[in-house]
Write a protein that holds these residues in place. Structure first.
Motif, PDB file in Angstrom:
ATOM      1  N   ALA A 124       0.838  -1.203   0.000  1.00 16.51           N
ATOM      2  CA  ALA A 124       0.000   0.000   0.000  1.00 16.51           C
ATOM      3  C   ALA A 124       0.875   1.257   0.000  1.00 16.51           C
ATOM      4  O   ALA A 124       0.566   2.241  -0.672  1.00 16.51           O
ATOM      5  N   LYS A 125       1.966   1.195   0.740  1.00 20.63           N
ATOM      6  CA  LYS A 125       2.868   2.353   0.808  1.00 20.63           C
ATOM      7  C   LYS A 125       3.478   2.635  -0.567  1.00 20.63           C
ATOM      8  O   LYS A 125       3.578   3.792  -0.981  1.00 20.63           O
ATOM      9  N   ARG A 126       3.854   1.575  -1.277  1.00 18.24           N
ATOM     10  CA  ARG A 126       4.440   1.742  -2.623  1.00 18.24           C
ATOM     11  C   ARG A 126       3.458   2.478  -3.539  1.00 18.24           C
ATOM     12  O   ARG A 126       3.816   3.422  -4.242  1.00 18.24           O
ATOM     13  N   ASN A 127       2.184   2.064  -3.493  1.00 19.94           N
ATOM     14  CA  ASN A 127       1.168   2.704  -4.335  1.00 19.94           C
ATOM     15  C   ASN A 127       0.888   4.139  -3.916  1.00 19.94           C
ATOM     16  O   ASN A 127       0.758   5.030  -4.747  1.00 19.94           O
ATOM     17  N   ARG A 128       0.807   4.341  -2.607  1.00 24.11           N
ATOM     18  CA  ARG A 128       0.453   5.646  -2.071  1.00 24.11           C
ATOM     19  C   ARG A 128       1.530   6.687  -2.361  1.00 24.11           C
ATOM     20  O   ARG A 128       1.231   7.824  -2.713  1.00 24.11           O
ATOM     21  N   LYS A 129       2.786   6.268  -2.208  1.00 19.79           N
ATOM     22  CA  LYS A 129       3.894   7.213  -2.386  1.00 19.79           C
ATOM     23  C   LYS A 129       4.263   7.382  -3.858  1.00 19.79           C
ATOM     24  O   LYS A 129       4.778   8.426  -4.243  1.00 19.79           O
ATOM     25  N   GLY A 130       4.036   6.323  -4.639  1.00 18.31           N
ATOM     26  CA  GLY A 130       4.433   6.391  -6.044  1.00 18.31           C
ATOM     27  C   GLY A 130       5.898   6.064  -6.284  1.00 18.31           C
ATOM     28  O   GLY A 130       6.461   6.406  -7.330  1.00 18.31           O
TER      29      GLY A 130
END
Lengths: 241, 241
Positions: free
Chosen positions: A170-176
């Motif tokens: 989720a962090k990977r997606n959220r931060k880009g």
């Protein structure tokens, strides 16, 4: 120290796979002052970040290490910027641009006290009943979502205590960011924080890769190898600007 | 390390002026967890407290050093209890009783987060807008105001940023300790925190004594001399139980 410089000189000029690449590594904690004696900080020894900076240097990269306060030895052959707060770390990271790659390993405080007082807060004058907080700049997100001049490869770290993989993806997606290096820092776990060993999951656009437990130096070498490979080929979707 | 033990053995058995005296020294910061990765702490290297513990040992005292996390070397010939929070430091200090003297040099957090969460607080789940605080036990006050079995001499420290002498004298009265060692830790000042030198004012029932700037080891020796003198004679009003 002279021996270190000579060693670093030879290591750096070894025509490594990252020769000519300019790479930022952030490491250590940030320290957010409440007043001249009190502060809020994160637990982070800086060991993993320093090891990564050294491994990238050994592969020939031009490394800029932006670091919060740690007790690690300043590595030779690396440009080191020492900072305290998240705002200072953001500023030093921006100043390091343009970059081929950014490895955001620091444990940056998400929040800082809204007000930093220049005088020590006195308990007998009513003292503190709570610390109002405000959000810090998000270094990983800022670098990942740059409209122009984004580093080709942005690597984030996720220290989680529960649902490690779920939170990290989720962090990977959220931060880009392109990759996330995830690890479990639960109090009960064989904890990565402060120790010399680490057990990580590397999350990329190709999926998740659980690495066996190894020394932080070995994690660093393996990650530097992966970064060298990613920066060599045209394999990164987000790099196809 | 064996050499240290041998050295400590000889130093301690030197029939020093504090032979047979049991003395507590608290040192370093306390660390108050917010969650598994975040914490509130105080700036304190522990250097002055460790130096005092060693100087008291060298004068023949039986020293119990209760210390928060520092990067100082564990001294030989001293009973060391490592703690994190103010509550743990209070408990270890109580466990050290009975004492002839207590030197409360630690930078104890006055407050701790009201709730310590066992899982990392997530920013994307609303995160933190403020940290509600609650008061920590007051170690100096507790030891100073014991109804029975109070240490004959209780020494507090006051790190102040403004009106150093005024705040320190008020602290002595408020806590009920015998002496206060005061110093100026203003950001602009030649700061004692983290360094190897110190400039202190010793406040006793006889008045204030400003010492010239000297090394922390010298401050420790001079303070150990004063403690030895105070515990020898019947000069302490509060000791006349």
């Amino acid at each position: 120290q002279i021996a270190d410089e000579i060693e670093a000189h030879f290591l750096k000029n070894a025509h490594g796979p990252l020769k000519g690449r300019r790479i930022l590594v952030t490491a250590g904690p940030t320290v957010e002052p409440i007043d001249p004696v009190r502060f809020i900080a994160n637990r982070s020894s800086g060991k993993q970040g320093y090891a990564i900076a050294e491994a990238l240097r050994n592969h020939g990269a031009e490394v800029i290490l932006v670091t919060g306060p740690t007790h690690e030895k300043i590595p030779a052959g690396i440009e080191v910027k020492q900072v305290q707060s998240a705002r200072e770390m953001m500023e030093a990271s921006n100043a390091a641009l343009p970059l081929d790659c950014a490895v955001c390993c620091a444990a940056v405080a998400d929040y800082r006290p809204e007000i930093e007082t220049t005088h020590k807060i006195k308990k007998e004058r009513g003292g503190l009943t709570n610390i109002p907080l405000t959000e810090n700049p998000d270094i990983l997100k800022t670098l990942s979502q740059m409209k122009e001049g984004r580093p080709r490869l942005v690597v984030g770290f996720a220290a989680e205590t529960d649902d490690v993989l779920g939170h990290a993806e989720a962090k990977r997606n959220r931060k880009g960011c392109d990759w996330i290096v995830a690890n479990d820092v639960s109090p009960g776990e064989h904890c990565a924080m402060g120790g010399d060993r680490n057990s990580i999951i590397l999350i990329t656009d190709k999926g998740d890769e659980a690495w066996p437990e190894m020394s932080k130096a070995d994690v660093a070498r393996k990650l530097a190898d992966s970064i060298a490979e990613a920066l060599r080929g045209p394999t990164l979707v987000k790099a196809a600007e």
